[in-house]
Design an enzyme around this catalytic site. Sequence first.
Site, mmCIF file in Angstrom:
data_model
loop_
_atom_site.group_PDB
_atom_site.id
_atom_site.type_symbol
_atom_site.label_atom_id
_atom_site.label_comp_id
_atom_site.label_asym_id
_atom_site.label_seq_id
_atom_site.Cartn_x
_atom_site.Cartn_y
_atom_site.Cartn_z
ATOM 1 N N HIS A 170 -28.009 -30.855 -22.184
ATOM 2 C CA HIS A 170 -29.044 -30.305 -23.062
ATOM 3 C C HIS A 170 -30.004 -31.407 -23.520
ATOM 4 O O HIS A 170 -29.642 -32.589 -23.512
ATOM 5 C CB HIS A 170 -28.395 -29.713 -24.324
ATOM 6 C CG HIS A 170 -27.626 -28.447 -24.115
ATOM 7 N ND1 HIS A 170 -26.380 -28.235 -24.664
ATOM 8 C CD2 HIS A 170 -27.934 -27.309 -23.445
ATOM 9 C CE1 HIS A 170 -25.947 -27.017 -24.337
ATOM 10 N NE2 HIS A 170 -26.863 -26.449 -23.587
ATOM 11 N N CYS A 271 -23.882 -29.163 -32.025
ATOM 12 C CA CYS A 271 -23.436 -27.960 -31.298
ATOM 13 C C CYS A 271 -22.556 -27.043 -32.141
ATOM 14 O O CYS A 271 -22.447 -25.856 -31.854
ATOM 15 C CB CYS A 271 -22.594 -28.341 -30.073
ATOM 16 S SG CYS A 271 -23.419 -29.417 -28.938
HETATM 17 N N1 GLY Z 1 -18.895 -26.788 -23.044
HETATM 18 C C1 GLY Z 1 -20.178 -26.527 -23.560
HETATM 19 C C2 GLY Z 1 -21.083 -25.964 -22.543
HETATM 20 O O1 GLY Z 1 -21.002 -26.360 -21.405
HETATM 21 O O2 GLY Z 1 -21.867 -25.100 -22.784
#
Ligand code: GLY
Length: 282
Positions: A170, A271
């Site tokens: 991300h 997150c």
């Molecule tokens: N484990 C977090 C994701 O890959 O979205």
Amino acid sequence: MAGLMAGFGCYTHAIVRGIPTSLAKESLRTCQAEVDLSKAQREHDAYVHILRTTLGLEVVVLPAEETLPDCVFVEDAAVVCGDTALITRPGAESRRRETEAMKGALKDLNLNIVEMTDESATLDGGDVLFTGREFFVGLSKRTNQRGAEILADAFKDYAVSTVPVMEKLHLKSLCSMGGPGLIVIGSSEPAQKSLKIMQQMSDHRYDKLTVPDDLAANCIYMNLPDKGQVLLHCTAEEYPESVKVFDKLNDYKLYPVPNSEKVKVDGALTCCSVLIDKKSSN
Ligand code: GLY
């Protein structure tokens, strides 16, 4: 471009979610590593404790769901700004149902709900960097152009620019906000390239705080009425050189938060919560 939003970094509520046991073996990950589930649970408890007890936020805890191994990473399911909550369409098929519980919690908080229903759109909240003046949206394996367009429609008061995400999962695997106008950024080439693109796209001159480790660049900034400027960041056990950089931030209350296990499945500090300011909404 909009000026800095009033109350940037001020939050009253946080939404978090429990860790399912399925996280250890079934959650998505870019590298194979053994997850210590008990330790992950302890670290997550410490994270929630800081939000609730140390910082005084009202914390809504959604129950863990075994069929959703990544559900603890709530940030990907919604983007909240002011009184609007955009329910995303996560890029990974296995994560799509995570939005159901999130939508319910945000409705209960009386936010205006906008849903990303277009089946050609994908967006993970981990790709969304809100600076208080504008949005940067990472175009990654999880987030596409259509997702960024729908975000721009949902938050019309702010400019939205897209940034290609290289190598990492991300955009916020490389950066986060460290204060109004301050971008915390990793040192790797992809991180520095992303920063350069954001700087080129923006009318605003952002300051930067460069840390040696990309993952350490994912921090949580808050500006709380009774605490002042607060930064939740990685621990010295995990990233000692990066913590030396944070330790120079004299005007901040610094809270190192352990995250050695969730990071093995690409979960950084931002997150694990969706932060909301109910004072600025309603
Ligand atoms: N484990 C977090 C994701 O890959 O979205």
